[in-house]
Design a protein around this motif. Structure first.
Motif, PDB file in Angstrom:
ATOM      1  N   ARG C 117       1.292   9.092  34.063  1.00  0.00           N
ATOM      2  CA  ARG C 117       2.465   9.801  34.577  1.00  0.00           C
ATOM      3  C   ARG C 117       2.376  11.285  34.228  1.00  0.00           C
ATOM      4  NH1 ARG C 117       7.765   8.257  30.915  1.00  0.00           N
ATOM      5  NH2 ARG C 117       6.816   8.486  28.865  1.00  0.00           N
ATOM      6  N   ASP C 118       3.327  12.035  34.769  1.00  0.00           N
ATOM      7  CA  ASP C 118       3.296  13.486  34.612  1.00  0.00           C
ATOM      8  C   ASP C 118       2.030  14.033  35.264  1.00  0.00           C
ATOM      9  OD1 ASP C 118       5.635  13.203  32.925  1.00  0.00           O
ATOM     10  OD2 ASP C 118       4.274  12.615  31.330  1.00  0.00           O
ATOM     11  N   HIS C 135       2.855   6.083  37.705  1.00  0.00           N
ATOM     12  CA  HIS C 135       4.120   5.363  37.552  1.00  0.00           C
ATOM     13  C   HIS C 135       4.974   6.166  36.580  1.00  0.00           C
ATOM     14  CE1 HIS C 135       7.044   2.192  36.688  1.00  0.00           C
ATOM     15  NE2 HIS C 135       6.559   1.555  37.726  1.00  0.00           N
ATOM     16  N   PRO C 136       6.267   6.301  36.843  1.00  0.00           N
ATOM     17  CA  PRO C 136       7.073   7.148  35.964  1.00  0.00           C
ATOM     18  C   PRO C 136       7.441   6.536  34.619  1.00  0.00           C
ATOM     19  CG  PRO C 136       8.388   6.326  37.805  1.00  0.00           C
ATOM     20  CD  PRO C 136       6.976   5.900  38.060  1.00  0.00           C
ATOM     21  N   ALA C 137       7.289   5.227  34.426  1.00  0.00           N
ATOM     22  CA  ALA C 137       7.735   4.606  33.168  1.00  0.00           C
ATOM     23  C   ALA C 137       6.627   4.592  32.129  1.00  0.00           C
ATOM     24  CB  ALA C 137       8.211   3.183  33.439  1.00  0.00           C
TER      25      ALA C 137
ATOM     26  N   SER D  15       9.980  10.720  35.541  1.00  0.00           N
ATOM     27  CA  SER D  15       9.773  10.050  34.252  1.00  0.00           C
ATOM     28  C   SER D  15      10.996  10.221  33.348  1.00  0.00           C
ATOM     29  CB  SER D  15       8.505  10.573  33.566  1.00  0.00           C
ATOM     30  OG  SER D  15       8.533  11.977  33.444  1.00  0.00           O
ATOM     31  N   GLU D  18      13.781   7.892  34.795  1.00  0.00           N
ATOM     32  CA  GLU D  18      13.514   6.484  34.477  1.00  0.00           C
ATOM     33  C   GLU D  18      13.874   6.197  33.030  1.00  0.00           C
ATOM     34  OE1 GLU D  18      11.479   2.860  33.281  1.00  0.00           O
ATOM     35  OE2 GLU D  18      11.209   4.866  32.453  1.00  0.00           O
ATOM     36  N   ARG D  22      16.765   3.709  31.649  1.00  0.00           N
ATOM     37  CA  ARG D  22      16.381   2.583  30.784  1.00  0.00           C
ATOM     38  C   ARG D  22      17.188   2.591  29.495  1.00  0.00           C
ATOM     39  NH1 ARG D  22      11.874   2.885  28.196  1.00  0.00           N
ATOM     40  NH2 ARG D  22      11.120   4.343  29.769  1.00  0.00           N
ATOM     41  N   GLY D  25      20.223   0.867  29.985  1.00  0.00           N
ATOM     42  CA  GLY D  25      20.112  -0.557  30.335  1.00  0.00           C
ATOM     43  C   GLY D  25      19.801  -0.835  31.789  1.00  0.00           C
ATOM     44  N   ILE D  26      19.430   0.187  32.517  1.00  0.00           N
ATOM     45  CA  ILE D  26      19.172   0.003  33.948  1.00  0.00           C
ATOM     46  C   ILE D  26      17.672   0.075  34.221  1.00  0.00           C
ATOM     47  CG2 ILE D  26      19.638   0.873  36.266  1.00  0.00           C
ATOM     48  CD1 ILE D  26      22.239   2.035  35.187  1.00  0.00           C
ATOM     49  N   THR D  27      17.112  -1.045  34.704  1.00  0.00           N
ATOM     50  CA  THR D  27      15.680  -1.090  35.017  1.00  0.00           C
ATOM     51  C   THR D  27      15.483  -1.511  36.472  1.00  0.00           C
ATOM     52  OG1 THR D  27      15.541  -3.374  34.257  1.00  0.00           O
ATOM     53  CG2 THR D  27      15.081  -1.645  32.631  1.00  0.00           C
ATOM     54  N   ALA D  30      11.954   1.909  39.700  1.00  0.00           N
ATOM     55  CA  ALA D  30      10.771   2.686  40.078  1.00  0.00           C
ATOM     56  C   ALA D  30      10.028   2.000  41.225  1.00  0.00           C
ATOM     57  CB  ALA D  30       9.834   2.861  38.876  1.00  0.00           C
ATOM     58  N   ILE D 174      15.089   5.244  41.960  1.00  0.00           N
ATOM     59  CA  ILE D 174      16.444   5.096  42.471  1.00  0.00           C
ATOM     60  C   ILE D 174      17.422   5.302  41.317  1.00  0.00           C
ATOM     61  CG2 ILE D 174      18.103   3.404  43.386  1.00  0.00           C
ATOM     62  CD1 ILE D 174      16.076   4.487  45.404  1.00  0.00           C
ATOM     63  N   PRO D 176      21.330   4.757  40.434  1.00  0.00           N
ATOM     64  CA  PRO D 176      22.605   4.211  40.927  1.00  0.00           C
ATOM     65  C   PRO D 176      23.659   5.315  40.980  1.00  0.00           C
ATOM     66  CG  PRO D 176      21.641   2.754  39.283  1.00  0.00           C
ATOM     67  CD  PRO D 176      20.810   3.989  39.298  1.00  0.00           C
TER      68      PRO D 176
ATOM     69  N   ARG F  56      18.329  -5.720  40.543  1.00  0.00           N
ATOM     70  CA  ARG F  56      18.477  -4.458  39.801  1.00  0.00           C
ATOM     71  C   ARG F  56      19.628  -4.706  38.851  1.00  0.00           C
ATOM     72  NH1 ARG F  56      19.748   0.714  43.326  1.00  0.00           N
ATOM     73  NH2 ARG F  56      21.774   0.499  42.319  1.00  0.00           N
ATOM     74  N   ASN F  57      19.417  -4.498  37.581  1.00  0.00           N
ATOM     75  CA  ASN F  57      20.371  -5.083  36.633  1.00  0.00           C
ATOM     76  C   ASN F  57      21.732  -4.401  36.580  1.00  0.00           C
ATOM     77  OD1 ASN F  57      19.085  -2.955  35.474  1.00  0.00           O
ATOM     78  ND2 ASN F  57      18.642  -3.971  33.540  1.00  0.00           N
ATOM     79  N   ASP F  58      21.915  -3.309  37.358  1.00  0.00           N
ATOM     80  CA  ASP F  58      23.271  -2.761  37.458  1.00  0.00           C
ATOM     81  C   ASP F  58      24.013  -3.298  38.665  1.00  0.00           C
ATOM     82  OD1 ASP F  58      21.407  -1.148  39.083  1.00  0.00           O
ATOM     83  OD2 ASP F  58      23.225  -0.073  39.626  1.00  0.00           O
TER      84      ASP F  58
END
Lengths: 237, 237, 237, 237, 237, 237
Positions: C117-118, C135-137, D15, D18, D22, D25-27, D30, D174, D176, F56-58
């Motif tokens: 990433r980056d 990938h951004p994570a 990044s 994301e 995270r 708590g939102i995953t 990506a 994405i 929310p 998506r967990n939200d």
């Protein structure tokens, strides 16, 4: 069926054939991605080839796939039809009608790098078929039968007319025409030796003794071939 | 370079060519999976073909790929070499040496369904190359150059020698030889009409008016071609 | 950057290295599926390795990836970090922070069988990075850094610490440690010979004369090395 | 362009977004498999959605893709059009005409899980486009524009109209709708902290001190934000 | 077979195990891409591991795969051999000889992230084998057996020696060693509850009542366990 | 099972259905990538649809998949549940509990573009299930059940509620509701004609005479339908 012909390679495991070829310096003979259609199947015989190309609607293909039909009609007893369908899963290049005709002519089976249809019919016909998958539509919706009896690719291997094809649960192997007689001769001993290894292992010999058979146990191989006797694994050697 | 030849299709977008062919009932002409190697590239010209098969070490291929060399030597100014390398990414079927020779002979470019090498050299040579990827090894480690000037598949399309090839940022399109003159004739108007649509949209006309151009705005098309004037989107029509 | 070290292989094309290794009987050295991240890049240097495994939330990984951090901190000037991330595109195993530290320590680059990433930061840092994607994570969402300085797979090749890594537009090649000196010695002549072939082709010599250089033209090679003179292709030889 | 609107997320690295999600708590945010078309690109803005289904020639699609056209015409300044094209590479769902109209309406960009065409036009239009690939043919040859402003999948993520979209070299994320304000607020500090880490690393601090910033160095963070001063890595702390 | 050992997890469906682990916060335990070889199969037992790397012909592997042989010889009754073969389908890492020895030593089965051969032999040996596919050639043509009894990846999951492996028609699941006793204890009730749900559904109860079992029907669960009685779905509750 | 309903298409081969639809100008109806789960299976009936999206967990999904449950509860005798699970192999969208309920309600089967679990249960339940694979975890770990009775994609085809679904060994075909009666009417003659072709081939007629049936042999078709007599292939015609 009007005729039949048994390959000198019939019954040889593909793993044995691949090993015997490799010992003779021949590699690149194991196909990738094909599986028996309609249940377990084995086949062996000389290859007749059929080459498809992608369909393009300005290129006139004869009605009903004339090249594919001619390829089937030309099959002799014992032949294996090898079809280069470019790995396409968008249409079927072989089905029950061609299968019935091939079987009537005594063909030993079909190996297709593409899809087939009427999968349920092949076991009923007694025709072993290996392919990449199934599709209900005929070949013409995506492919055109271009030429036959030329060198093709199938499962990532080069296949020339006259090469032999051998297929079982482990895959499909090409045997160059020149090597068929050699392999047939070597197969009996190789098979007996593998059976001996298998029996040694069942009797409790460790892998290093039994496979490949260690020199100390090779002496007893002829005894095994003659009367099936297996040395005691607990006995010092 | 000792010669050159400009295709009557040069400069036509592949999207325009695909549309004009589709309007004439010809589909199955857009390749899949190829991209320009070494940076953005475009090409146009008649196809010369080269067909590879999987290498098998008992099948004698001449030293240095004689069929591939002959295919390059036979290129005439303006030709596009179309290589069926079975989509293989295990070896390169074209590199800087063949590229330098092809360029010297005036070739318009290369389209390979497989890998190429010396990717950095192609922009320097001024040779547009489209391929599936790159690999540092020569073709012989995985493939054998089999025959040339025959029908082949490339990017999932049928290509016959003499078909024209057109490639840009959107992909590679095959134009059947018979359709080249028709397309070249239609392209000028199609291109002007697309430019007109583009300018209408930039001026604020909605999609339904501008693309395809609505009848009410077609009247002003000739004005646009003559002097570049675009109707006012706020004006009632 | 606090230090630097130039590989004896720097500047050698991967295609030359692959050929010289193959001539010495060493194959299986060309990686598959990796590409430069953030624009064209080249690198050369000895490999330091890092092995990831799939994350499992009952297996305690230290905070912030202690093994990966230690692998970066251990880099010496000229080293190439080779990361076996199992080909995963679900998380990034390298980013701008590790990149800044690696660059500070004088690393020659990174080759990762996985995502980074980056991506925009690497050209700015002057750090060549080859990977399978982005990938951004961070790695921990899918992977755990397991051990370093062990044998790993990367791009389908075996890489041992100390093997050299060479990468350019055509791909990434592994050079066994023992072969580095030999290759460096052979590279100068091989490179000059390739440049000679290239110039012969530009001058109009056919492929069969120029690549590989035909015996009749080899005589003039030393002239070319000395003063850059190329024989006339129209002259009889 | 008749209007414009800047997203509160503009300029934030994916990044960072994301990670901030995270931490909340939102995953599952990506996307996978999309890349900028026509060169490096970034975008940010609220999503408007368009859903395609596979074409079937007995199902009447209006001429010229009425749903897709309506989706474009409904774009407001700053909007990002998110297209669920089922990952198809068989036809293009977006091109220069829709691009010109979207740009005129002030759209911030396009994210398509499928192919686009006229790739060369997007940089010229100043419209960032992320997609899975390119194809010269229009959508109707393989797909039908079915509905808009509904929940869709794109790149393996759920996207609802109103969710925000952020894209850069590392991918597409994405956000929310509920989290946008929070992220915008957190981004400034996160960005400054990352810049601080980057500068610490450049100055020679090891990873364990600089990223994440160790407590001992956090004290100096406010100094860094005020006047850019970086602590000396050789100084005892 | 000289010995045997039954896993406390034997007979538990993988879906039950995955659920019980997830309820305990443990995820990432379901493998991907493996299937039973030679017909339906189930297995359960502690993992012994074997790690392969890509073959490279300058790296000496002992004759006949000494590490793989040692891994088989070390199997104890009830053990499951888990093989990380990098997902390769280019060669087989397990066959009838190793299978015969493993069976003799009482192994409970084999799970290989790669190909196996002699597929027809495994049902005959009574040895359950899960793999990614089949290939007729031995491992050495593409892989080298590197080490054993280390952490590996298999089917995308981390496997440590001592973890338990459970496989059935739905796939392969890893159970951390710590969780085995807990799962075995919970399994009896979970299985009975699932059987109760199944019988309730067969009797006509809707999904919302029967699965998971609604409170009103839980009262009757003990009756069901004692004498198999199922409440009448038409009766008011 | 509380009810049942036989489709007018039951027993028709998918290859026949695909051909009859193509003769009526309807293409794009053959799904890709699905296979029977738990052994050979066939099904026919009208489609009820269920659409999943990525989790998506939200985004709050109700407990226990309320939309999926409602879709199952709404099944009427003879219905086929068609599930668009985006081709995901990361979780199962159908299992033994939903299967037991669907069977109780008289459903004719399930076609899922994704994974299912409890594969061994479906043959026992007598419920034909076609899917892309298996996975032991429930849908919620990767997917959310979004809506039902809407148009969906499945196996690359558009499916609308009310379309009929037909599946056998060769694949899954969608029959537009309008075409069901026509196909049912045409099927009897098509089936008899295919049986006639098959018998002709078995008797030794060549492909050009037997399939499609040549005019000279069509005269004898009615004889065949009446009393099963097949013309002699050696007789001049």
């Amino acid at each position: 069926m009007s005729g039949s012909a048994t390959s000198p390679l019939a019954g040889m495991p593909t793993s044995t054939a691949e090993q015997l070829l490799r010992e003779r310096g021949i590699t690149g003979v194991a196909m990738r991605g094909l599986r028996p259609v309609g249940g377990a199947a084995r086949l062996a015989g000389p290859a007749r080839t059929l080459r498809y190309l992608p369909a393009r609607n300005d290129v006139a293909a004869g009605p009903n796939g004339p090249v594919a039909r001619a390829a089937v009609e030309a099959l002799r007893p014992g032949d294996v039809l090898v079809v280069d369908a470019l790995g396409s899963l968008d249409a079927a290049v072989f089905g029950d009608m061609m299968g019935a005709r091939a079987r009537h002519l005594g063909a030993a089976g079909v190996v297709a790098d593409g899809a087939v249809r009427d999968a349920a019919a092949f076991p009923a016909l007694g025709l072993p078929v290996f392919a990449r998958g199934t599709h209900p539509a005929p070949s013409k919706v995506a492919l055109v039968d271009w030429e036959r009896d030329v060198a093709v690719q199938c499962g990532g291997c080069l296949v020339q007319p006259g090469d032999h094809v051998l297929a079982d649960e482990d895959g499909v192997v090409i045997i160059p025409e020149d090597a068929v007689a050699q392999l047939a001769a070597a197969a009996a001993r190789a098979g007996a030796l593998e059976a001996y290894s298998q029996r040694l292992l069942e009797a409790g010999h460790p892998l290093d003794a039994a496979y490949p058979v260690a020199p100390a146990l090779l002496d007893a191989f002829e005894d095994f071939r003659r009367d099936g006797v297996i040395p005691d694994p607990t006995e010092k050697r």
